[in-house]
Design an enzyme around this catalytic site. Structure first.
Site: not given
Lengths: 391, 301, 84
Positions: A152, A285, A320
Site C-alpha cells: 500500500c 493513510h 483503499h
C-alpha cells in the site's frame, strides 16, 4: 535541487479525471457502494464504474492489457497531457502496483483449476512490471521504467524514487504514481485478514472496524527546473520531501507506538527542511482499520506534539486503492495546495478515545495551504511519507 | 555512481553458499537440478521458518549472512524480484478458488506480496531503514541495484542489494507460448553489501543501466562504456544471458547455463564477477539480454 | 473431551505448519500465544478461526474475540464443546 509538479492525473470511483475528483471532494460524496462483480457484490467497494472495453474506448488507449495497466494509462495520460517528448529531456516512468495483472490471471487460473483449460497467452499480463511498461508505451516513453511493489505504500515510494532519480541527475522528468485494479485475489486476501468493514469505513473514528477496498490510479509529473526551462511546463506545486522507513514489527500489523511511521514522517520533514509548524494539512493513510489509525495517530502526535495540523483520510471517498493510494493522495495534496481546501474525513463521529484526535470532518476552504504531508503505509511495515508544497 | 561490494552470498541451483570462490564448484545445470539449500534453521528463527516459502528462506538466509559479514548495519535495503513470492501466490489462488466456507486461511495471502521478502529481512535484522522492492521483469535486479547505487551516492554507508525469485511447476506451462527459453525454470537468491569506494577488498560496481526498447545492443554497450570512460579492449570477461554481439570481451560466458531460468539471475552473474580472478586495469561487463528488447548492463571493476 | 483435545493438537500442528512439534509437545493448559507458550501471533489467531469453521462449523466474526478462546488447548476445547 528543487523538484516541481507539472501535471496530475487521477481515476477512481469518485472520478475519471482530476476535475471530477475535485468536484466530488468538495461535494463530500463518497464513491463507495455495493460491488458489481460476483467477487465484490458482498462488500462495499470503490469500483471505477467502467468496463475495460469502456476504458479503452473512452480514453482512446492504445494498450489493451490488464485492468491495472488500463487504469494506470488513463491517469498517467491525463498527468502527461500537454507535455511533449523531447530528446533532450530524459523522461521516465516509475509506477507502483501491488497485484499487477492478477485481475487477468485469476480468471484463467480458476478455469484451469475447474476444468483444466485456460488461455495461456493471457498470463503474459500477470507480471507487475508490465503495467508500468504499458504506461510507458501508451505515452511513447522509451527511457527508464521502474515498478515499485511495496503493497500500500507503492505509489508514494514511486514518487520518492522519481524525485531521487531527478536529484541525482539520472533523469530530468518522471511520471510517478501508482495503479491497482480490484481483483478477487485482493478482495479474498483482505477478507482472510478479517479487516473489512461491512459498513462504510470510518477513518480515525472510535467505532472503526476496518477498510473498504477501492481501485484506481493516480500519477503526477515531476520535473527539474532545467527540464521546465526546456519543456515550458507550468508548475502546480513543489515536491519537497520524501522518506521511507521500516517498522520491522510484524508482517501485516503496524507497531502500537507507530515507530516506523514516526521515522518516515520526521525524515521526510528533514529532507524538505520544514518544521512541524510549516505543515498546514496532513493527508493521512487512515485506512480505518483499528490498528493503522491508532498507530498513525500516535506517530503524528509524536512528531507534532500539541500543535497537530488539520488532518484527514480521504479513504472514505475512494476506498483503499492499495498501491494507487499514494498516487491519488498526492494528486489530492496538489489540489489542496492549488485551491486552498482541506478535504473531509467522511463518516467521522467520535474521536479515538486513546488519542482524542479529531480529523477535519467537512471539506473546508482555507486561506492558504503551504505544505501538505501525505502518508502511505504498507504491509511488511513499509512506511512512506511525501511532502508537497506551494511554489 | 559506483560502490564497492564487500560481501556477496548466493543460494540457488549451484553449490555456491558459503564458498570462497563460486567458480570452483560451478557446474552447468542438468534438466533435473534442484536448489542446493543450506540448513535454514541456523539462520532463521523457528517461528518464521514454519511459514516461509522457499524464496523467503533463500533470500532471508543470504541477507542474514551478508549482514553477518558486514560490520555496519545496513542503512538501506533494496530488493529486486521479477515474479515475487509465486508459491504463496499460487497457494492463495487455490485457497479462495476452492473455498467453501466464510473464512480463508490468510498466511499465503500475507506472504504473496512482492515486498514480503524485503519486509521479512527488515524484521529479522531489526532494521528500520529505507526498505524498497523493485519488480521489472527481466531487469528486476538491475533496477534494485540502481537504487542501491543511488543510496550510496546519497551518502548511505552500508546498503543491502539483493534479488530473489522462485520457480513453481506451473511456470513451465507458459513455454513456449508466453516464455521462450531453452533453460528450465529455477530459483535463486543473491544478496550483496555495497559500501562507498575505498572500503572494499573485493570488486566494485561502477555503473548499471537499463534499456527497454533496445534494438541495437552493440551501440547500447558502446555508449555505456563510453559514459564510464572504459575502452572495450579492457573488458576481460563478458557474462551474458540471451543474444549479444560476439565482438566484445576477451572471454564470454553465458551465465544462464549455471543459473537456469529466473528473471533476476543477473544478480548471480554479479556474484560470478565478484569472485572472478580479474587482471589489473581490466573490467567485467554483465549483459543481461534474457528478454528481447530489454537490456541490462552492469560494469564491474 | 480428551479425544477432542488430541484431535485439536494435530489440527493445530497442521493448520499452523508447526512441523517440528508433535501433539505430545503441546500441553493442555499451556498458553498458545506469547513468548511463554508456543509463541503464536495474530496471524495464527486468524488461522484458528479458519480451523474452527472448517473442522467444527463454528464461526467467529470478530477476530478480537479470539484471544480468550485461543488461550490454550483447554480453553479451545471448552469453547468447541459449548458451541456444538
Amino acid at each position: 535541487m528543487e523538484i516541481f509538479v507539472t501535471g496530475i492525473g487521477a481515476i477512481s470511483c469518485i472520478g475519471n479525471n482530476v476535475q471530477e475528483h475535485f468536484d466530488t471532494l468538495i461535494a463530500e460524496r463518497s464513491g463507495i457502494k455495493k460491488g458489481s462483480h460476483p467477487h465484490s457484490e458482498r462488500f462495499l467497494v470503490g469500483e471505477v464504474p467502467l468496463t475495460n472495453e469502456e476504458l479503452i474506448d473512452r480514453f482512446q488507449l492504445k494498450i489493451n492489457g490488464s485492468r491495472t495497466g488500463l487504469l494506470g494509462c488513463v491517469a498517467a495520460k491525463e498527468a502527461f497531457s500537454g507535455h511533449l517528448l523531447r530528446e533532450d529531456i530524459r523522461t521516465g516512468v516509475i509506477s507502483g502496483t501491488s497485484v499487477g495483472g492478477m485481475d487477468v490471471s485469476e480468471i484463467q487460473y480458476r478455469s484451469y483449476m475447474n476444468n483444466g483449460t485456460h488461455d495461456i497467452s493471457k498470463y503474459k499480463e500477470h507480471s507487475s512490471g508490465n503495467s508500468s511498461e504499458e504506461i510507458a508505451l501508451e505515452l511513447g516513453i522509451d527511457g527508464f521504467v521502474n515498478t515499485i511493489s511495496t503493497a500500500c505504500s507503492s505509489a508514494a515510494n514511486a514518487i520518492m524514487m522519481g524525485a531521487r532519480m531527478i536529484r541525482s541527475g539520472a533523469l530530468d522528468r518522471v511520471i510517478v504514481g501508482g495503479t491497482d485494479a480490484l481483483s478477487e485475489f485482493t478482495i479474498s486476501g483482505f477478507r482472510s485478514l478479517m479487516i473489512f468493514d461491512e459498513e462504510w469505513c470510518r477513518p480515525f473514528d472510535e467505532s472503526r472496524k476496518g477498510l473498504n477496498l477501492g481501485e484506481g490510479a493516480g500519477f503526477i509529473v515531476i520535473e527539474s527546473a532545467a527540464s521546465i526551462e526546456k519543456s515550458g511546463s507550468t508548475s502546480l506545486a513543489r515536491l519537497k520531501g520524501w522518506s521511507n522507513a521500516s517498522d520491522a514489527y510484524h508482517q501485516t500489523a503496524s507497531s502500537p507506538d507507530g515507530y516506523g511511521a514516526t521515522l518516515s514522517i520526521s525524515e521526510a520533514m528533514k529532507v524538505a527542511n520544514l518544521k512541524p509548524e510549516d505543515i498546514d494539512y496532513i493527508n493521512a493513510h487512515g485506512t480505518a482499520t483499528p490498528n493503522n489509525d491508532l498507530s498513525e495517530s500516535k506517530a503524528i502526535m509524536q512528531v507534532f506534539g500539541e500543535q497537530i495540523p488539520p488532518f484527514s483520510s480521504t479513504k472514505a471517498f475512494t476506498g483503499h486503492t492499495l498501491a494507487a493510494a499514494g498516487g491519488l493522495e498526492a494528486v489530492f495534496s496538489v489540489l489542496a495546495i492549488q485551491h486552498g481546501y482541506l478535504f473531509a474525513n467522511l463518516n467521522h463521529r467520535n474521536a479515538i478515545e486513546e488519542t482524542k484526535l479529531v480529523p477535519v470532518t467537512r471539506t473546508t476552504k482555507v486561506e492558504t495551504i503551504r505544505n501538505v504531508l501525505s502518508n502511505s503505509f504498507g504491509f511488511g511495515g513499509n512506511n512512506s511519507t511525501i511532502i508537497l508544497g506551494e511554489l | 555512481m559506483s560502490a564497492v561490494i564487500t560481501s556477496i552470498v548466493s543460494i540457488g541451483h549451484q553449490d555456491s553458499f558459503g564458498k570462497e570462490n563460486i567458480w570452483e564448484t560451478l557446474q552447468p545445470l542438468g534438466t533435473q537440478s534442484e536448489v542446493v539449500a543450506p540448513d535454514y534453521k541456523t539462520y532463521i528463527s523457528p517461528a518464521s521458518l514454519r511459514r516461509f516459502s522457499p524464496v523467503l528462506r533463500m533470500a532471508l538466509t543470504a541477507a542474514q549472512v551478508c549482514q553477518n559479514e558486514t560490520v555496519l548495519p545496513f542503512d538501506a535495503i533494496s530488493v529486486g524480484t521479477s515474479l515475487g513470492c509465486l508459491k504463496d501466490t499460487e497457494r492463495f489462488l487455490q485457497t479462495f478458488i476452492t473455498a467453501t466456507g466464510d473464512t480463508l486461511s490468510p498466511t499465503a495471502f500475507i506472504q504473496s506480496t512482492h515486498n514480503t521478502i524485503a519486509g521479512a529481512i527488515s524484521m529479522a535484522l531489526g532494521n528500520h531503514s529505507y526498505n524498497m522492492t523493485h519488480t521489472q521483469n527481466s531487469l528486476s535486479f538491475e533496477t534494485a541495484l540502481i537504487d542501491g547505487l543511488l543510496c550510496i551516492q546519497e551518502g548511505k554507508k552500508s546498503v543491502l542489494v539483493g534479488a530473489a525469485d522462485e520457480a513453481i511447476e506451473f511456470l513451465e506451462l507458459l513455454k513456449p507460448q508466453v516464455i521462450q527459453s531453452a533453460f528450465p525454470f529455477t530459483s535463486g537468491a543473491t544478496f550483496l553489501s555495497l559500501q562507498p569506494e575505498g572500503n572494499g577488498t573485493k570488486k566494485a560496481v561502477m555503473d548499471c543501466s537499463v534499456h527497454f526498447n533496445n534494438t541495437n545492443t552493440e551501440e547500447a554497450i558502446a555508449t555505456f562504456l563510453k559514459n564510464n570512460q572504459v575502452d572495450s579492449d579492457t573488458i576481460e570477461l563478458v557474462l551474458f544471458a540471451g543474444e549479444i554481439p560476439r565482438t566484445i570481451g576477451a572471454k564470454q560466458v553465458n551465465y544462464e547455463q549455471y543459473t537456469g531460468l529466473y528473471y533476476s539471475s543477473a544478480a548471480f552473474a554479479c556474484h560470478l564477477a565478484t569472485d572472478y580472478a580479474l587482471s589489473k586495469e581490466k573490467y567485467i561487463l554483465i549483459v543481461n539480454h534474457q528478454v528481447n528488447g530489454k537490456l541490462g548492463l552492469t560494469l564491474i571493476r | 473431551m480428551s479425544e477432542l483435545k488430541e484431535n485439536l493438537k494435530a489440527q493445530i500442528i497442521e493448520q499452523l505448519s508447526l512441523e517440528d512439534l508433535t501433539p505430545a509437545d503441546i500441553k493442555d493448559d499451556a498458553p498458545l500465544f506469547g513468548d511463554e507458550g508456543l509463541g503464536l501471533d495474530s496471524i495464527d489467531a486468524l488461522e484458528f478461526i479458519v480451523l474452527l469453521e472448517s473442522n467444527y462449523g463454528i464461526k467467529i466474526a470478530d477476530p478480537s474475540k479470539g484471544r480468550e478462546i485461543f488461550h490454550s488447548v483447554n480453553s479451545l476445547a471448552a469453547f468447541i464443546e459449548s458451541n456444538q
